[in-house]
Scaffold this motif. Structure first.
Motif, mmCIF file in Angstrom:
data_model
loop_
_atom_site.group_PDB
_atom_site.id
_atom_site.type_symbol
_atom_site.label_atom_id
_atom_site.label_comp_id
_atom_site.label_asym_id
_atom_site.label_seq_id
_atom_site.Cartn_x
_atom_site.Cartn_y
_atom_site.Cartn_z
ATOM 1 N N GLY A 152 32.373 56.545 48.505
ATOM 2 C CA GLY A 152 33.197 55.104 48.534
ATOM 3 C C GLY A 152 32.025 53.915 47.496
ATOM 4 N N VAL A 153 32.591 53.384 47.110
ATOM 5 C CA VAL A 153 31.789 52.254 46.733
ATOM 6 C C VAL A 153 31.809 51.050 47.496
ATOM 7 C CG1 VAL A 153 31.524 52.599 44.762
ATOM 8 C CG2 VAL A 153 33.103 51.115 44.841
ATOM 9 N N ARG A 154 30.459 50.219 47.609
ATOM 10 C CA ARG A 154 30.460 49.065 48.282
ATOM 11 C C ARG A 154 30.377 47.249 47.930
ATOM 12 N NH1 ARG A 154 31.563 47.113 53.642
ATOM 13 N NH2 ARG A 154 30.984 44.990 53.734
ATOM 14 N N CYS A 155 31.733 46.875 47.442
ATOM 15 C CA CYS A 155 31.607 45.927 46.406
ATOM 16 C C CYS A 155 32.062 44.408 47.128
ATOM 17 C CB CYS A 155 33.197 45.482 46.141
ATOM 18 S SG CYS A 155 33.100 47.724 45.207
ATOM 19 N N MET A 156 30.985 43.357 46.524
ATOM 20 C CA MET A 156 30.776 41.873 47.296
ATOM 21 C C MET A 156 32.238 41.290 45.914
ATOM 22 S SD MET A 156 29.104 41.969 49.923
ATOM 23 C CE MET A 156 28.144 40.364 50.233
ATOM 24 N N PRO A 157 32.830 40.058 47.099
ATOM 25 C CA PRO A 157 33.389 39.130 45.966
ATOM 26 C C PRO A 157 33.529 38.216 45.055
ATOM 27 C CG PRO A 157 33.436 38.303 48.235
ATOM 28 C CD PRO A 157 32.645 39.993 48.307
ATOM 29 N N LEU A 158 33.434 38.407 43.779
ATOM 30 C CA LEU A 158 32.836 37.453 43.265
ATOM 31 C C LEU A 158 33.846 35.689 43.162
ATOM 32 C CD1 LEU A 158 32.126 39.099 40.276
ATOM 33 C CD2 LEU A 158 31.443 38.037 41.647
ATOM 34 N N GLY A 159 35.001 35.999 44.166
ATOM 35 C CA GLY A 159 35.731 35.163 44.450
ATOM 36 C C GLY A 159 36.478 35.341 46.553
ATOM 37 N N ARG A 160 38.038 34.532 46.467
ATOM 38 C CA ARG A 160 38.321 34.821 47.522
ATOM 39 C C ARG A 160 38.688 36.373 47.777
ATOM 40 N NH1 ARG A 160 38.197 29.968 50.608
ATOM 41 N NH2 ARG A 160 37.747 28.149 49.525
ATOM 42 N N LEU A 161 38.845 36.801 49.878
ATOM 43 C CA LEU A 161 39.498 38.134 49.805
ATOM 44 C C LEU A 161 40.682 38.095 50.523
ATOM 45 C CD1 LEU A 161 36.284 39.938 50.736
ATOM 46 C CD2 LEU A 161 37.796 40.203 48.752
ATOM 47 N N THR A 162 40.952 36.751 50.291
ATOM 48 C CA THR A 162 41.956 36.266 51.124
ATOM 49 C C THR A 162 44.022 36.934 50.039
ATOM 50 O OG1 THR A 162 41.439 34.181 51.565
ATOM 51 C CG2 THR A 162 44.367 34.536 51.814
ATOM 52 N N GLY A 163 44.680 38.357 51.736
ATOM 53 C CA GLY A 163 45.781 38.920 51.046
ATOM 54 C C GLY A 163 45.300 40.124 50.757
ATOM 55 N N VAL A 164 43.651 40.912 51.054
ATOM 56 C CA VAL A 164 43.372 42.405 50.642
ATOM 57 C C VAL A 164 43.969 42.677 51.709
ATOM 58 C CG1 VAL A 164 41.308 43.526 50.184
ATOM 59 C CG2 VAL A 164 42.271 41.561 48.889
ATOM 60 N N THR A 165 43.986 44.015 52.081
ATOM 61 C CA THR A 165 44.232 44.815 53.062
ATOM 62 C C THR A 165 43.403 46.242 52.762
ATOM 63 O OG1 THR A 165 46.491 45.421 52.801
ATOM 64 C CG2 THR A 165 46.148 43.406 53.816
ATOM 65 N N ALA A 166 43.537 46.600 54.213
ATOM 66 C CA ALA A 166 43.264 48.276 53.685
ATOM 67 C C ALA A 166 44.639 49.221 53.235
ATOM 68 C CB ALA A 166 43.055 49.394 54.770
ATOM 69 N N GLY A 167 43.856 49.534 51.877
ATOM 70 C CA GLY A 167 45.003 50.637 51.103
ATOM 71 C C GLY A 167 45.401 49.691 49.933
ATOM 72 N N THR A 168 45.129 48.308 49.688
ATOM 73 C CA THR A 168 45.478 47.530 48.477
ATOM 74 C C THR A 168 44.621 48.792 46.981
ATOM 75 O OG1 THR A 168 44.938 45.196 49.880
ATOM 76 C CG2 THR A 168 44.854 45.646 46.840
ATOM 77 N N PRO A 169 44.940 48.208 45.874
ATOM 78 C CA PRO A 169 44.496 49.384 45.307
ATOM 79 C C PRO A 169 43.248 48.765 44.713
ATOM 80 C CG PRO A 169 46.667 48.228 44.273
ATOM 81 C CD PRO A 169 46.403 47.644 45.456
ATOM 82 N N ALA A 170 42.898 49.570 43.726
ATOM 83 C CA ALA A 170 41.770 48.856 43.211
ATOM 84 C C ALA A 170 41.470 49.834 42.041
ATOM 85 C CB ALA A 170 40.387 48.780 43.842
#
Length: 443
Positions: free
Chosen positions: A68-86
């Motif tokens: 997969g790909v490793r990503c870094m946030p450009l904002g807050r990750l609040t609310g993101v869970t495993a299974g969240t679509p991208a």
């Protein structure tokens, strides 16, 4: 006639919109970043995370492998869970450019944050930009006025030079940058405040920079509480904006406070994607990122970027890894001394410890002789300071020391300068000539 020409107008857009979109899913969100599986995205590409119709978070791909790909946030990750679509956006970070940016304050992605409405410029360029070819760079042969006497004379800077301001915390780096922003003769100032305290941003803009300085400046801000990738991107966004003006043939001053916090942001990113820690915990990518960032400044076939970067030395140790790496890449360094700062000597520049590697290329023989005379007198005083402190120095032993003692007040008056005191390079050289004559040719 080709099939594409036979299709009705607008059909191509409709086909693109109707095409199936590949959607990945978040598999983990640990520490500073997250991993996304099932996504065909490249390093540097922006990805949106979140269900359609719901809140979206922008992330950037910083590493990739078969899992997969490793990503870094450009904002807050609040609310993101495993299974969240991208979903991939198919584009990198785009940076605004143009004269409509003057007087504006932007965030680490080039978005306005000064409550003055949208930008008056629709021009956008990719964040990435090729470093000028070494053989295409014009030589540095013109002095750049900074508006600070000690810098314009004893550590003269040329157009297209890259200088570092090295100091510990609270010694006056930001104040010195604000003086340069108001006193330089550059038509364009690009200022990057990376990892600053939120309280200090408005103080810098309103008190230090002022309305006059802001009118010909573009300010990029990323405060210390923002994600590491945003802090890193702020440095590159400011550099890319400066490059766009240089490509148009203009002479730009790029000021960045501070380069150390850029390195710290890259350390967080590198460690989060599995890089091994090396010198004092900095992964190897930190030093390559610093070199890539600093080499993008300087001269090109047309225009120039004069880079001024503050370096926050850890524990006042000027040989710590980031300071040492930056000093090896930059074209000179200005050292700010805490001992001078605590005595009210501003700017607290250690003239003897500061060096401009292109000063000999942008000054006349007479100017170099005057600067050398003052340096010799100051160096003699420093070498004899212990004897002077205990009263053991005998007058007449060294004419240089005698001149330094007799005219110490005049030397201090030349080296000191008020925050609101503006001076031209020509007047600074005249003041130095007068001081050298007062010293009586002791050297």
């Amino acid at each position: 006639m080709t099939a594409a020409l036979l299709r009705p107008r607008g059909l191509d857009d409709a086909l693109r919109q109707a095409a199936p979109q590949r959607v990945g899913v978040v598999t983990s969100a640990v520490g500073l970043g997250l991993t996304i599986a099932g996504l065909d995205a490249r390093v540097g590409e922006v990805v949106t995370v979140g269900a359609e119709g719901g809140p979206q978070t922008l992330v950037e791909v910083v590493a990739t492998d078969v899992a997969g790909v490793r990503c870094m946030p450009l904002g807050r990750l609040t609310g993101v869970t495993a299974g969240t679509p991208a979903r991939p956006t198919g584009r990198p970070v785009l940076v605004p450019t143009g004269a409509g940016l003057f007087g504006r304050v932007l965030d680490g992605l080039g978005r306005p944050i000064d409550d003055r409405g949208p930008l008056d410029s629709d021009a956008r360029v990719p964040l990435d930009h090729e470093t000028p070819n070494a053989m295409a760079r014009t030589r540095i042969d013109t002095p750049m006025q900074l508006g600070v006497r000690v810098l314009d004379t004893l550590t003269t800077v040329g157009r297209g030079q890259r200088m570092g301001l090295f100091a510990g915390s609270g010694v006056g780096k930001s104040s010195l940058l604000s003086m340069i922003a108001r006193g330089s003769d550059a038509a364009v100032n690009v200022i990057a405040l990376v990892g600053e305290r939120g309280r200090e941003v408005r103080e810098f803009l309103e008190d230090d920079l002022g309305a006059d300085g802001l009118a010909r400046s573009i300010v990029v801000v990323s405060t210390s509480d923002e994600p590491a990738l945003m802090r890193l991107r702020a440095a590159f966004v400011a550099t890319r904006i400066a490059e766009s003006f240089r490509d148009a043939g203009q002479d730009v001053v790029l000021m960045m406070d501070s380069l150390t916090r850029v390195a710290m942001a890259q350390r967080e990113i590198g460690l989060s994607v599995g890089e091994p820690p090396a010198t004092r915990g900095y992964p190897p990518s930190t030093f390559s990122v610093l070199a890539g960032l600093l080499e993008r400044a300087g001269t090109d076939r047309v225009g120039s970027i004069t880079g001024l970067y503050t370096v926050l030395v850890d524990g006042d140790d000027h040989n710590e890894p980031i300071a040492d790496a930056a000093r090896s890449i930059l074209d000179g360094h200005v050292v700010l001394d805490r001992k001078l700062a605590v005595t009210g000597h501003f700017p607290s520049v250690d003239a003897l410890g500061s060096v401009s590697r292109v000063a000999s290329k942008v000054t006349t023989p007479g100017q170099r002789a005057a600067a050398t005379t003052l340096r010799k007198v100051m160096a003699a005083r420093k070498a004899a300071q212990d004897l002077l402190d205990v009263g053991a120095y005998q007058r007449g032993t060294n004419p240089l020391v005698d001149a330094a003692v007799d005219h110490q007040d005049a030397i201090d008056a030349f080296l000191r300068q008020g925050m609101d005191e503006r001076t031209t390079a020509a007047s600074s050289w005249r003041a130095l000539d007068g001081l050298v004559q007062m010293l009586g040719g002791a050297a």
